[in-house]
Enzyme design. Structure first.
Site, PDB file in Angstrom:
ATOM      1  N   ARG A 134      17.432  78.557  70.340  1.00  0.00           N
ATOM      2  CA  ARG A 134      15.982  78.320  71.084  1.00  0.00           C
ATOM      3  C   ARG A 134      16.356  78.190  72.573  1.00  0.00           C
ATOM      4  O   ARG A 134      15.187  77.887  73.185  1.00  0.00           O
ATOM      5  CB  ARG A 134      15.881  77.024  70.551  1.00  0.00           C
ATOM      6  CG  ARG A 134      15.360  76.992  68.784  1.00  0.00           C
ATOM      7  CD  ARG A 134      14.773  75.862  68.520  1.00  0.00           C
ATOM      8  NE  ARG A 134      15.713  74.507  68.653  1.00  0.00           N
ATOM      9  CZ  ARG A 134      15.131  73.226  68.684  1.00  0.00           C
ATOM     10  NH1 ARG A 134      14.097  72.937  69.279  1.00  0.00           N
ATOM     11  NH2 ARG A 134      16.164  72.404  68.905  1.00  0.00           N
ATOM     12  N   TYR A 135      17.513  78.353  73.101  1.00  0.00           N
ATOM     13  CA  TYR A 135      17.811  78.308  74.506  1.00  0.00           C
ATOM     14  C   TYR A 135      18.508  79.274  75.041  1.00  0.00           C
ATOM     15  O   TYR A 135      19.574  79.808  74.037  1.00  0.00           O
ATOM     16  CB  TYR A 135      18.374  76.928  75.026  1.00  0.00           C
ATOM     17  CG  TYR A 135      17.662  75.681  74.454  1.00  0.00           C
ATOM     18  CD1 TYR A 135      16.793  75.266  75.411  1.00  0.00           C
ATOM     19  CD2 TYR A 135      17.952  75.076  73.042  1.00  0.00           C
ATOM     20  CE1 TYR A 135      16.038  73.968  75.059  1.00  0.00           C
ATOM     21  CE2 TYR A 135      17.248  73.876  73.012  1.00  0.00           C
ATOM     22  CZ  TYR A 135      16.310  73.403  73.845  1.00  0.00           C
ATOM     23  OH  TYR A 135      15.661  72.218  73.375  1.00  0.00           O
ATOM     24  N   ARG A 138      22.728  78.582  74.534  1.00  0.00           N
ATOM     25  CA  ARG A 138      23.149  77.767  73.323  1.00  0.00           C
ATOM     26  C   ARG A 138      22.672  78.732  71.952  1.00  0.00           C
ATOM     27  O   ARG A 138      21.746  79.289  71.943  1.00  0.00           O
ATOM     28  CB  ARG A 138      22.441  76.468  73.158  1.00  0.00           C
ATOM     29  CG  ARG A 138      23.132  75.589  74.177  1.00  0.00           C
ATOM     30  CD  ARG A 138      22.237  74.370  74.464  1.00  0.00           C
ATOM     31  NE  ARG A 138      21.433  74.876  75.750  1.00  0.00           N
ATOM     32  CZ  ARG A 138      20.349  73.866  76.276  1.00  0.00           C
ATOM     33  NH1 ARG A 138      19.899  72.908  75.739  1.00  0.00           N
ATOM     34  NH2 ARG A 138      19.940  74.386  77.340  1.00  0.00           N
ATOM     35  N   CYS A 147      26.013  68.094  52.407  1.00  0.00           N
ATOM     36  CA  CYS A 147      26.225  66.680  53.136  1.00  0.00           C
ATOM     37  C   CYS A 147      26.647  65.587  52.092  1.00  0.00           C
ATOM     38  O   CYS A 147      26.737  65.560  50.869  1.00  0.00           O
ATOM     39  CB  CYS A 147      24.813  66.035  53.757  1.00  0.00           C
ATOM     40  SG  CYS A 147      24.125  67.012  55.038  1.00  0.00           S
ATOM     41  N   CYS A 151      19.922  62.114  53.720  1.00  0.00           N
ATOM     42  CA  CYS A 151      19.204  61.083  54.511  1.00  0.00           C
ATOM     43  C   CYS A 151      17.661  61.344  54.362  1.00  0.00           C
ATOM     44  O   CYS A 151      17.202  62.543  54.536  1.00  0.00           O
ATOM     45  CB  CYS A 151      19.490  61.219  55.901  1.00  0.00           C
ATOM     46  SG  CYS A 151      21.464  61.264  56.434  1.00  0.00           S
ATOM     47  N   CYS A 154      15.831  63.028  56.887  1.00  0.00           N
ATOM     48  CA  CYS A 154      16.507  64.476  57.679  1.00  0.00           C
ATOM     49  C   CYS A 154      15.372  65.497  58.040  1.00  0.00           C
ATOM     50  O   CYS A 154      14.472  65.971  57.281  1.00  0.00           O
ATOM     51  CB  CYS A 154      17.350  64.995  56.508  1.00  0.00           C
ATOM     52  SG  CYS A 154      18.129  66.521  56.834  1.00  0.00           S
ATOM     53  N   ARG A 156      16.044  68.593  58.204  1.00  0.00           N
ATOM     54  CA  ARG A 156      16.355  69.997  57.634  1.00  0.00           C
ATOM     55  C   ARG A 156      16.449  69.594  55.857  1.00  0.00           C
ATOM     56  O   ARG A 156      16.908  70.402  55.230  1.00  0.00           O
ATOM     57  CB  ARG A 156      17.726  70.587  57.854  1.00  0.00           C
ATOM     58  CG  ARG A 156      17.855  70.889  59.408  1.00  0.00           C
ATOM     59  CD  ARG A 156      18.968  71.719  59.872  1.00  0.00           C
ATOM     60  NE  ARG A 156      18.665  72.092  61.182  1.00  0.00           N
ATOM     61  CZ  ARG A 156      19.693  71.829  62.224  1.00  0.00           C
ATOM     62  NH1 ARG A 156      20.830  71.256  61.607  1.00  0.00           N
ATOM     63  NH2 ARG A 156      19.392  72.023  63.208  1.00  0.00           N
ATOM     64  N   ASP A 315      11.338  63.656  63.855  1.00  0.00           N
ATOM     65  CA  ASP A 315      10.800  65.045  63.843  1.00  0.00           C
ATOM     66  C   ASP A 315       9.428  65.313  62.632  1.00  0.00           C
ATOM     67  O   ASP A 315       9.795  64.170  61.649  1.00  0.00           O
ATOM     68  CB  ASP A 315      11.854  66.282  63.483  1.00  0.00           C
ATOM     69  CG  ASP A 315      12.839  66.353  64.560  1.00  0.00           C
ATOM     70  OD1 ASP A 315      12.197  66.254  65.723  1.00  0.00           O
ATOM     71  OD2 ASP A 315      13.956  66.542  64.376  1.00  0.00           O
ATOM     72  N   ASP A 352      12.013  66.438  70.241  1.00  0.00           N
ATOM     73  CA  ASP A 352      12.061  67.661  70.001  1.00  0.00           C
ATOM     74  C   ASP A 352      10.891  68.451  69.714  1.00  0.00           C
ATOM     75  O   ASP A 352      10.291  68.174  68.453  1.00  0.00           O
ATOM     76  CB  ASP A 352      13.402  68.085  68.943  1.00  0.00           C
ATOM     77  CG  ASP A 352      14.209  69.361  69.280  1.00  0.00           C
ATOM     78  OD1 ASP A 352      13.510  70.246  69.800  1.00  0.00           O
ATOM     79  OD2 ASP A 352      15.266  69.292  68.830  1.00  0.00           O
ATOM     80  N   LYS A 359      13.378  70.452  73.576  1.00  0.00           N
ATOM     81  CA  LYS A 359      13.254  69.120  74.090  1.00  0.00           C
ATOM     82  C   LYS A 359      12.530  68.539  75.082  1.00  0.00           C
ATOM     83  O   LYS A 359      12.600  69.355  76.250  1.00  0.00           O
ATOM     84  CB  LYS A 359      14.676  68.504  73.884  1.00  0.00           C
ATOM     85  CG  LYS A 359      15.560  68.806  72.513  1.00  0.00           C
ATOM     86  CD  LYS A 359      17.016  68.133  73.013  1.00  0.00           C
ATOM     87  CE  LYS A 359      17.710  68.302  71.814  1.00  0.00           C
ATOM     88  NZ  LYS A 359      18.000  69.706  71.596  1.00  0.00           N
TER      89      LYS A 359
HETATM   90  S1  SF4 Z   1      20.419  64.186  58.565  1.00  0.00           S
HETATM   91 FE1  SF4 Z   1      20.265  65.546  57.208  1.00  0.00          FE
HETATM   92  S2  SF4 Z   1      21.752  67.342  57.769  1.00  0.00           S
HETATM   93 FE2  SF4 Z   1      22.427  65.178  58.566  1.00  0.00          FE
HETATM   94  S3  SF4 Z   1      23.860  64.326  57.241  1.00  0.00           S
HETATM   95 FE3  SF4 Z   1      21.732  63.456  56.793  1.00  0.00          FE
HETATM   96  S4  SF4 Z   1      20.953  64.998  55.166  1.00  0.00           S
HETATM   97 FE4  SF4 Z   1      22.886  65.808  56.041  1.00  0.00          FE
END
Ligand code: SF4
Length: 391
Positions: A134-135, A138, A147, A151, A154, A156, A315, A352, A359
């Site tokens: 995206r940059y 980077r 994972c 979370c 999250c 993603r 996000d 973001d 960002k």
């Molecule tokens: S935020 Fe998403 S990618 Fe990061 S540890 Fe938690 S579930 Fe996994």
């Protein structure tokens, strides 16, 4: 000291002076587990909880939570480590900031027009099947869907937990792209959580990247120091990181309750392996959306040698509407931090932008100019101070 300054100092929160061990907080179902087993990352990994029945062995679930795990998990998977689930404060009920980050909620099923499966437009910026750019300088390599925990906020989440894995060939393809493009100077190894890969794969990726002469910076994004800190007890992994030092490790702590004896040890082990540590918090409604919580968190992070780097506005990922705050909420937190903690504990507050626009730094406005050229600067406790630029 004027009266407003002393009033502001009086509002300082209590500082956490000692850390708790998750082992001492472990639920009844693990009372017979030895400290050695608890501190083993393999034990923690094998005993992660995925289903309502699994989780109900460790904590009392409300009927809504059981329904949420059954209805939400097929869309956005659920998982939590024994370490992390032990940090739940029963006395806070459903409002516990640890519980809110790991136990699914029916609110994740809410549909909102602005929410997206790919909130940062990463797939629009894909340069290989598992890398995004995206940059200009980077590139991010998405190395795994796995994972320690899923979370609930999250970004993603539509990919994390998918059963199929990213192949080594796909990662090798991303590394070949980097090798051929010498304007890429900075690589982020991300996922999922790259520390959920086996040591051999982690070592291979780092060694390949280290051999590319135009790469100045290797970053590794992991939430493991917070969600399964025992992973950083693995001497083989630490040795791999040390051999490829310095690795910039960006982790994610969102609340002071997450800083435990085990997490502090994980951060120390990373520092001893030559890693440079930064924390990327996500601003989450009902979890850390006030100045005192972020102040306590950032003090705890700094004490453990991890610099608060970013405070991200949440996000626009699908199923996270209930975690989103206003921009003003973050600006108020930044206003709170200035003057109460040193600049070392003040992160960049950023959004973001959706769709991959990048960002944008957000900070409270402190300067007003008058027609005669006098500038009015607002200090940390609200005093209006005049200042003039040089003639
Ligand atoms: S935020 Fe998403 S990618 Fe990061 S540890 Fe938690 S579930 Fe996994």
């Amino acid at each position: 000291m004027d009266s407003r300054e002393s009033a502001a100092l009086e509002r300082r929160p209590q500082v956490m002076t000692s850390l708790e061990s998750s082992y001492n907080r472990r639920p009844q179902c693990w009372q017979n587990i030895s400290k050695t087993e608890w501190d083993s990352w393999q034990w923690q990994w094998r005993h992660r909880l995925f289903t309502a029945d699994d989780i109900a062995r460790a904590i009392d679930l409300a009927p809504d939570e059981i329904q949420a795990i059954r209805e939400v998990a097929p869309i956005f998977s659920a998982a939590v480590s024994p370490h992390y689930v032990s940090l739940i404060r029963r006395e806070l009920g459903l409002n516990c900031p640890i519980r809110m980050q790991c136990i699914p909620s029916l609110r994740e099923l809410e549909q909102h027009r602005e929410l997206s499966k790919d909130p940062l437009g990463e797939y629009r910026h894909a340069v290989t099947s598992c890398s995004f750019r995206r940059y200009p300088d980077r590139m991010l390599i998405y190395t795994t869907h796995e994972c320690a925990m899923r979370c609930r906020h999250c970004t993603r989440r539509s990919r994390v937990g998918l059963k199929e894995q990213i192949s080594n060939e796909a990662i090798a393809d991303a590394i070949r792209h980097i090798r051929k493009n010498d304007n890429i100077r900075d690589v982020l190894i991300s996922g999922g959580d790259p520390l959920s890969l086996d040591n051999r794969t982690i070592g291979w990726i780092l060694t390949e990247l280290r051999q590319i002469p135009h790469i100045d910076v290797i970053r590794l994004c992991t939430r493991m120091p917070c969600t399964l800190p025992q992973r950083l007890n693995d001497p083989e992994l630490l040795d791999i990181l040390k051999q490829n030092a310095p690795i910039y490790v960006n982790t994610q702590f969102n609340h002071p309750f997450e800083m435990t004896v085990e997490s502090a040890a994980a951060l120390e082990n990373l520092r001893m392996a030559g890693c440079i540590l930064g924390n990327q918090s996500v601003l989450l409604r009902g979890i850390n959306d006030d100045g005192c919580t972020i102040e306590m968190l950032n003090r705890a992070l700094l004490r453990e040698g991890c610099r608060p780097y970013y405070l991200f506005l949440c996000d626009v990922a699908q199923g996270t509407h209930h975690f989103r705050t206003s921009i003003q909420c973050g600006l108020n937190i930044m206003q709170h931090l200035r003057g109460r903690v040193s600049g070392l504990a003040i992160p960049h507050f950023v959004i973001d932008l959706p769709d991959g626009y990048g960002k944008v730094d957000l900070c409270p406005s402190k300067v007003t100019a008058t027609p005669d050229g006098t500038m009015h600067l607002c200090n940390w406790f609200g005093a209006d101070v005049e200042y003039r630029d040089p003639e």
